[in-house]
Design an enzyme around this catalytic site. Structure first.
Site, PDB file in Angstrom:
ATOM      1  N   HIS A  68       0.825  -1.213   0.000  1.00 42.12           N
ATOM      2  CA  HIS A  68       0.000   0.000   0.000  1.00 42.12           C
ATOM      3  C   HIS A  68       0.860   1.265   0.000  1.00 42.12           C
ATOM      4  CE1 HIS A  68      -3.925  -2.033   0.928  1.00 42.12           C
ATOM      5  NE2 HIS A  68      -3.059  -2.995   1.186  1.00 42.12           N
TER       6      HIS A  68
ATOM      7  N   ASP B  47      -5.785   6.060   1.635  1.00 46.73           N
ATOM      8  CA  ASP B  47      -5.975   4.642   1.306  1.00 46.73           C
ATOM      9  C   ASP B  47      -7.428   4.295   1.654  1.00 46.73           C
ATOM     10  OD1 ASP B  47      -4.049   1.885   1.087  1.00 46.73           O
ATOM     11  OD2 ASP B  47      -6.066   1.637   1.895  1.00 46.73           O
TER      12      ASP B  47
HETATM   13  C1  UDX Z   1      -0.484  -6.706   0.381  1.00 50.84           C
HETATM   14  C2  UDX Z   1      -1.451  -7.860   0.130  1.00 50.84           C
HETATM   15  O1  UDX Z   1      -0.800  -9.089   0.295  1.00 50.84           O
HETATM   16  C3  UDX Z   1      -2.015  -7.802  -1.250  1.00 50.84           C
HETATM   17  O2  UDX Z   1      -2.949  -8.809  -1.374  1.00 50.84           O
HETATM   18  C4  UDX Z   1      -2.633  -6.461  -1.541  1.00 50.84           C
HETATM   19  O3  UDX Z   1      -3.018  -6.413  -2.894  1.00 50.84           O
HETATM   20  C5  UDX Z   1      -1.662  -5.354  -1.246  1.00 50.84           C
HETATM   21  O4  UDX Z   1      -1.157  -5.490   0.064  1.00 50.84           O
HETATM   22  P1  UDX Z   1       1.933  -7.639  -0.447  1.00 50.84           P
HETATM   23  O5  UDX Z   1       1.648  -8.968   0.143  1.00 50.84           O
HETATM   24  O6  UDX Z   1       3.078  -6.911   0.049  1.00 50.84           O
HETATM   25  O7  UDX Z   1       0.656  -6.688  -0.435  1.00 50.84           O
HETATM   26  O8  UDX Z   1       2.080  -7.906  -2.029  1.00 50.84           O
HETATM   27  P2  UDX Z   1       2.161  -6.962  -3.273  1.00 50.84           P
HETATM   28  O9  UDX Z   1       0.937  -6.150  -3.463  1.00 50.84           O
HETATM   29  O10 UDX Z   1       2.518  -7.855  -4.381  1.00 50.84           O
HETATM   30  O11 UDX Z   1       3.351  -5.953  -2.974  1.00 50.84           O
HETATM   31  C6  UDX Z   1       4.643  -6.357  -2.736  1.00 50.84           C
HETATM   32  C7  UDX Z   1       5.595  -5.270  -3.183  1.00 50.84           C
HETATM   33  O12 UDX Z   1       6.868  -5.556  -2.623  1.00 50.84           O
HETATM   34  C8  UDX Z   1       5.755  -5.201  -4.689  1.00 50.84           C
HETATM   35  O13 UDX Z   1       5.741  -3.866  -5.133  1.00 50.84           O
HETATM   36  C9  UDX Z   1       7.124  -5.813  -4.935  1.00 50.84           C
HETATM   37  O14 UDX Z   1       7.830  -5.240  -6.017  1.00 50.84           O
HETATM   38  C10 UDX Z   1       7.842  -5.555  -3.646  1.00 50.84           C
HETATM   39  N1  UDX Z   1       8.846  -6.605  -3.372  1.00 50.84           N
HETATM   40  C11 UDX Z   1       8.438  -7.881  -3.113  1.00 50.84           C
HETATM   41  C12 UDX Z   1      10.179  -6.285  -3.399  1.00 50.84           C
HETATM   42  O15 UDX Z   1      10.544  -5.129  -3.655  1.00 50.84           O
HETATM   43  N2  UDX Z   1      11.074  -7.277  -3.154  1.00 50.84           N
HETATM   44  C13 UDX Z   1      10.733  -8.551  -2.887  1.00 50.84           C
HETATM   45  O16 UDX Z   1      11.618  -9.372  -2.673  1.00 50.84           O
HETATM   46  C14 UDX Z   1       9.356  -8.870  -2.863  1.00 50.84           C
END
Ligand code: UDX
Length: 472
Positions: A26, A132
């Site tokens: 987020h 948000d």
């Molecule tokens: C959470 C919820 O899981 C998701 O369902 C919702 O849509 C948004 O909030 P998250 O689990 O963190 O998000 O997943 P995601 O939305 O995919 O965001 C992860 C972010 O971290 C991405 O922007 C990705 O680029 C970043 N990331 C992930 C890294 O920079 N490095 C990594 O090793 C893994």
């Protein structure tokens, strides 16, 4: 000299206030949006943030006149930290979000009052708060102080459409399910193709009541706003975007993919291990599977073991992100004995990767993901097909669209077991079917590129959003 409060010809500069929730998925799109508004329209930005998971940029940008970060609720930092979900499908994410929102209300009222006071003096004038959509309480505070709001939805349009249908499904008695038996949960939802009943089951520990309240507040946040902003693009989710615009009766701005538009502002909450990019440089084109489950999802030690051997047995090169504390019940991640030798340099494990750079690397041919919206969108925008392993919240909905609508991946269902992993990896990286998925993903990548160019749908939506903000 141009003072921070004027634009050089005597007009007062404008400031946008922003408030993300303190989770990676987020914070990232909110900061990217801040960057776009700043670079496109010269808007000054104040980012209010919770006292936990503060963006790293808060320190780096402290000196910049037109970029401010304000900690909200330093006095309740301990309580806020205790509310943070510890991860995985076991967490009551929706309940935690609502409690966090309630906790931040009073401190935000103070912070906002002070910001508006400063506004009367030398600051650029505050135009609106981009909030948000999970922070309805924070939004109400702004409304009471006469500040207009825009709601940022960090998920896809597909997810918002599903959330909008939630009250109707409850009214019809479809939700909550009468039982949790497999047949019942696999029932297709006629109102929301291609979703099944179980795709609406947000997490094992979130009760139906909590979910209903959470979504009611989320939809209120959208309806009470002057506009809803989505990190998606028209060619990807055209029909769902139309449903949202019709259903909410507020303007909808599809301005993504934000990570391809914004240029500045580091948003990662963890340090990214850049060494994996050098390792990728040495691999063949489209040969590597990238494996990462985002910032919250987790697995147990048996799943870790099966994943490790499944990857090894696939004989496909892989880059695997194992986040600290992401394996339930153990602080230190223990990979099985013999794992490293067995990979024979074919695999790399890091604790956090520069994901966007990884996905655009020519060596990456597939992504095994939890389907958080940012990961899903990032994969689409670089034409990388997916193996989907959703855990909670919107992830099941996103995975369903990847498989059934965009046809750029498939879901890995059931108990994780090394043979099924091996087969799935080979299916994505080595089969004709996988090739077709990659082909379709590349087609979407081209569309994502076009929509941010001059005259493209997202580019135009950003102009309209800026005009709206300037009109306040
Ligand atoms: C959470 C919820 O899981 C998701 O369902 C919702 O849509 C948004 O909030 P998250 O689990 O963190 O998000 O997943 P995601 O939305 O995919 O965001 C992860 C972010 O971290 C991405 O922007 C990705 O680029 C970043 N990331 C992930 C890294 O920079 N490095 C990594 O090793 C893994």
């Amino acid at each position: 000299a141009i003072s921070p409060a004027s634009d050089g010809v005597g007009r007062r500069r404008r400031r946008v206030l922003m408030f993300p929730i303190p989770f990676q998925g987020h914070v990232t799109p909110m900061l990217q949006l801040a960057d776009v508004l700043r670079s496109r329209a010269g808007l000054a930005v104040t980012v209010f943030h919770a006292p936990v998971n503060a963006p790293a940029a808060a320190e780096q940008s402290a000196a910049e006149e037109d970029y401010r970060f304000v900690t909200v609720g330093a006095g309740v930092a301990g309580e806020a930290a205790a509310l943070m979900p510890t991860g995985g499908s076991g967490s009551d994410f929706a309940g935690a979000l609502m409690r966090l929102d309630a906790l931040l209300r009073a401190p935000f009222d103070d912070a906002l009052r002070q910001a508006l006071l400063a506004d009367d003096e030398e600051e650029a004038a505050a135009t609106c708060l981009v909030v948000d959509s999970n922070l309805r309480g924070v939004q109400e505070v702004a409304e009471r102080r006469g500040v207009r709001t825009l709601a940022l939805r960090t998920g896809g349009a597909c997810c918002l459409v599903a959330y909008m249908a939630f009250p109707e499904l409850c009214g019809k008695g479809v939700l909550p399910p009468l039982s949790r038996d497999q047949l019942q949960l696999d029932m297709p939802l006629d109102e929301l193709p291609p979703l099944r009943l179980r795709d609406m089951m947000f997490s094992a520990t979130t009760t139906h009541g909590t979910m209903a309240t959470c979504l009611e507040r989320l939809l209120d946040s959208a309806r009470c706003s002057s506009g809803v902003i989505l990190n998606t693009f028209d060619d990807l989710e055209n029909s769902d975007l139309r449903k949202i615009a019709n259903g909410l009766s507020v303007p909808v701005y599809a301005i993504g993919p934000l990570h391809k538009i914004s240029i500045g502002q580091e948003s990662s909450l963890l340090t990214q291990d850049q060494s994996c990019l050098e390792w990728l440089d040495k691999q063949e084109a489209e040969s590597v599977l990238y494996v990462s489950f985002g910032s919250l999802a987790s697995m147990d030690s048996q799943e870790l073991l099966e994943t490790a051997w499944g990857l090894v047995d696939s004989e496909i090169p892989f880059l695997w992100v194992i986040r600290p504390n992401s394996v339930q019940g153990s602080e230190q991640t223990c990979l099985p004995d013999g794992f490293e030798e067995a990979t024979r340099g074919r695999g790399m494990v890091v604790s956090w990767a520069p994901q966007q750079d990884v996905l655009k690397h020519r060596a990456v041919g597939g992504f095994w993901t939890h389907n958080g919206w940012n990961s899903t969108l990032e994969s689409i925008c670089d034409g990388v097909p997916m193996i989907c392993r959703p855990q909670f919240a919107d992830q099941m909905i996103n995975a369903r669209y990847v498989q059934e609508v965009w046809k750029i991946g498939f879901e890995l269902e059931g108990k994780l077991e090394r043979r099924m992993i091996e087969r799935a990896v080979r299916r994505l990286l080595c089969s004709e079917e996988g090739k077709e998925m990659r082909h379709r993903a590349k087609d979407l990548k081209n569309k994502a590129t076009t929509c941010i160019e001059k005259g493209g749908s997202s580019n135009t939506a950003i102009d309209m959003l800026v005009n709206l903000i300037m009109s306040f």
